[in-house]
Scaffold this active site. Structure first.
Site, PDB file in Angstrom:
ATOM      1  N   LYS A  14       0.884  -1.375   0.098  1.00  0.00           N
ATOM      2  CA  LYS A  14       0.047  -0.007  -0.006  1.00  0.00           C
ATOM      3  C   LYS A  14       0.881   1.410  -0.109  1.00  0.00           C
ATOM      4  O   LYS A  14       0.674   2.178  -0.863  1.00  0.00           O
ATOM      5  CB  LYS A  14      -1.033   0.020   1.406  1.00  0.00           C
ATOM      6  CG  LYS A  14      -1.943  -0.912   1.517  1.00  0.00           C
ATOM      7  CD  LYS A  14      -2.698  -0.780   2.334  1.00  0.00           C
ATOM      8  CE  LYS A  14      -2.196  -0.890   3.747  1.00  0.00           C
ATOM      9  NZ  LYS A  14      -1.598  -2.048   4.308  1.00  0.00           N
ATOM     10  N   ARG A  89      -9.492   1.170   8.497  1.00  0.00           N
ATOM     11  CA  ARG A  89      -8.976  -0.227   8.773  1.00  0.00           C
ATOM     12  C   ARG A  89     -10.295  -0.743   9.427  1.00  0.00           C
ATOM     13  O   ARG A  89     -10.191  -1.990   9.911  1.00  0.00           O
ATOM     14  CB  ARG A  89      -7.979  -0.164   9.617  1.00  0.00           C
ATOM     15  CG  ARG A  89      -6.484  -0.445   8.776  1.00  0.00           C
ATOM     16  CD  ARG A  89      -5.661  -0.275   9.881  1.00  0.00           C
ATOM     17  NE  ARG A  89      -4.188  -0.920   9.546  1.00  0.00           N
ATOM     18  CZ  ARG A  89      -3.094  -0.267   8.874  1.00  0.00           C
ATOM     19  NH1 ARG A  89      -3.297   0.965   8.591  1.00  0.00           N
ATOM     20  NH2 ARG A  89      -2.089  -1.071   8.654  1.00  0.00           N
ATOM     21  N   ARG A 128      11.077  -7.013   5.387  1.00  0.00           N
ATOM     22  CA  ARG A 128      10.961  -5.641   5.549  1.00  0.00           C
ATOM     23  C   ARG A 128      11.538  -5.496   7.174  1.00  0.00           C
ATOM     24  O   ARG A 128      12.245  -4.471   7.513  1.00  0.00           O
ATOM     25  CB  ARG A 128       9.501  -5.055   5.450  1.00  0.00           C
ATOM     26  CG  ARG A 128       9.450  -3.718   5.551  1.00  0.00           C
ATOM     27  CD  ARG A 128       8.089  -3.300   5.342  1.00  0.00           C
ATOM     28  NE  ARG A 128       7.073  -3.323   6.371  1.00  0.00           N
ATOM     29  CZ  ARG A 128       5.735  -3.074   6.346  1.00  0.00           C
ATOM     30  NH1 ARG A 128       5.140  -2.700   5.039  1.00  0.00           N
ATOM     31  NH2 ARG A 128       4.968  -3.284   7.348  1.00  0.00           N
ATOM     32  N   ARG A 134      10.956  -0.779  12.165  1.00  0.00           N
ATOM     33  CA  ARG A 134       9.587  -0.526  12.913  1.00  0.00           C
ATOM     34  C   ARG A 134       9.371  -1.735  13.903  1.00  0.00           C
ATOM     35  O   ARG A 134       9.762  -2.792  13.710  1.00  0.00           O
ATOM     36  CB  ARG A 134       8.649  -1.037  11.703  1.00  0.00           C
ATOM     37  CG  ARG A 134       8.398   0.366  10.747  1.00  0.00           C
ATOM     38  CD  ARG A 134       7.143   0.085   9.567  1.00  0.00           C
ATOM     39  NE  ARG A 134       6.066  -0.252  10.019  1.00  0.00           N
ATOM     40  CZ  ARG A 134       5.058  -0.393   9.526  1.00  0.00           C
ATOM     41  NH1 ARG A 134       4.873   0.151   8.395  1.00  0.00           N
ATOM     42  NH2 ARG A 134       3.891  -0.953  10.009  1.00  0.00           N
ATOM     43  N   ARG A 145      -0.871  -8.835  13.493  1.00  0.00           N
ATOM     44  CA  ARG A 145      -1.426  -7.665  12.792  1.00  0.00           C
ATOM     45  C   ARG A 145      -2.292  -8.634  11.440  1.00  0.00           C
ATOM     46  O   ARG A 145      -3.402  -8.058  11.037  1.00  0.00           O
ATOM     47  CB  ARG A 145      -0.317  -7.016  12.010  1.00  0.00           C
ATOM     48  CG  ARG A 145       0.374  -6.075  12.935  1.00  0.00           C
ATOM     49  CD  ARG A 145       1.681  -5.656  12.766  1.00  0.00           C
ATOM     50  NE  ARG A 145       1.680  -4.771  11.325  1.00  0.00           N
ATOM     51  CZ  ARG A 145       2.638  -4.749  10.445  1.00  0.00           C
ATOM     52  NH1 ARG A 145       3.872  -5.188  11.080  1.00  0.00           N
ATOM     53  NH2 ARG A 145       2.781  -4.019   9.454  1.00  0.00           N
TER      54      ARG A 145
HETATM   55  P1  AMP Z   1       0.690   0.967   8.695  1.00  0.00           P
HETATM   56  O1  AMP Z   1       1.998   1.745   8.577  1.00  0.00           O
HETATM   57  O2  AMP Z   1      -0.493   1.550   7.697  1.00  0.00           O
HETATM   58  O3  AMP Z   1       1.231  -0.467   8.481  1.00  0.00           O
HETATM   59  O4  AMP Z   1       0.246   0.974  10.314  1.00  0.00           O
HETATM   60  C1  AMP Z   1       1.116   0.525  11.388  1.00  0.00           C
HETATM   61  C2  AMP Z   1       0.277   0.502  12.676  1.00  0.00           C
HETATM   62  O5  AMP Z   1      -0.397   1.568  12.880  1.00  0.00           O
HETATM   63  C3  AMP Z   1      -1.005  -0.461  12.636  1.00  0.00           C
HETATM   64  O6  AMP Z   1      -0.467  -2.033  12.555  1.00  0.00           O
HETATM   65  C4  AMP Z   1      -1.795   0.029  13.499  1.00  0.00           C
HETATM   66  O7  AMP Z   1      -1.553  -0.641  14.742  1.00  0.00           O
HETATM   67  C5  AMP Z   1      -1.588   1.339  13.344  1.00  0.00           C
HETATM   68  N1  AMP Z   1      -2.796   2.023  12.345  1.00  0.00           N
HETATM   69  C6  AMP Z   1      -2.430   2.653  11.299  1.00  0.00           C
HETATM   70  N2  AMP Z   1      -3.649   3.051  10.685  1.00  0.00           N
HETATM   71  C7  AMP Z   1      -4.423   2.655  11.432  1.00  0.00           C
HETATM   72  C8  AMP Z   1      -6.051   2.949  11.197  1.00  0.00           C
HETATM   73  N3  AMP Z   1      -6.674   3.410  10.431  1.00  0.00           N
HETATM   74  N4  AMP Z   1      -6.740   2.359  12.198  1.00  0.00           N
HETATM   75  C9  AMP Z   1      -6.097   1.873  13.358  1.00  0.00           C
HETATM   76  N5  AMP Z   1      -4.915   1.712  13.518  1.00  0.00           N
HETATM   77  C10 AMP Z   1      -3.919   2.129  12.570  1.00  0.00           C
END
Ligand code: AMP
Length: 191
Positions: A14, A89, A128, A134, A145
């Protein structure tokens, strides 16, 4: 105005595709994961809340995420399209997005779902994790996740299918190939 939701499980690409689409179609790229990481870095109240969930591989509560998104969107130039990466999400977040877009006098044009098989996701995320730095790219958290994705995020697909805004994009192959598939869909919508 083109407003895109780029969707898919963790590791589906994404972020990479979102950046490329933003550049080509001159969209604002909004990643709620990035907003969370910035809030953690600057140690805001929301950042402290977010960290406690992210480190466990759980979703940050809707209320916190929607507040962060709202204040970010307020600062954006009016009239420019947006690509949402990692948001919504949950079905609650999807419904909130409909309302937020309405308030801005616009709506979601399409949801692009990057389809990638589970085994490939696990390989990509493990890889990754070696370089991303991260805190949530480790094997225990990755598993969690993906479970959370299945339980809470997958239903978002139906939300957009019902609105006839859903488009699947095969998320396997090289980056340019996947990008071309996404562009074919977006070019049709733009016309
Ligand atoms: P990402 O960088 O999109 O993979 O997001 C990393 C983490 O941030 C996720 O695993 C969630 O814990 C949190 N997170 C990011 N976007 C959301 C969202 N829209 N709703 C809830 N948690 C989020």
């Amino acid at each position: 105005m083109l407003n895109v939701v780029i969707f898919g499980p963790p590791g589906s690409g994404k972020g990479t595709q979102g950046q490329k689409i933003a550049e080509k179609y001159e969209l604002e790229h909004v990643s709620t994961g990035e907003l969370c990481r910035k809030a953690i870095h600057t140690n805001t109240h929301e950042g402290v809340i977010a960290k406690s969930y992210i480190d466990k591989g759980e979703l940050v509560p809707d209320e916190t995420i929607i507040d962060m998104l709202d204040s970010f969107l307020e600062k954006l130039p009016v009239g420019k399209g947006i690509i949402f990466d990692g948001y919504p999400r949950t079905v609650g977040q999807a419904a909130a997005l409909t309302e937020i877009m309405k308030e801005h006098g616009t709506k979601v044009s399409v949801m692009l779902n990057l389809e990638v098989e589970r085994e490939e996701l696990l390989n990509r995320l493990a890889k990754r994790g070696e370089t991303s730095g991260r805190s949530d790219d480790n094997s225990g958290t990755i598993q969690k996740r993906l479970e959370v994705y299945d339980e809470r995020t997958l239903p978002v697909i139906d939300f957009y299918k019902k609105k006839r805004l859903y488009k699947a994009v095969q998320g396997v192959g090289d980056i340019e190939e996947i990008f071309d598939r996404a562009c074919t869909i977006l070019d049709k919508i733009k016309k």
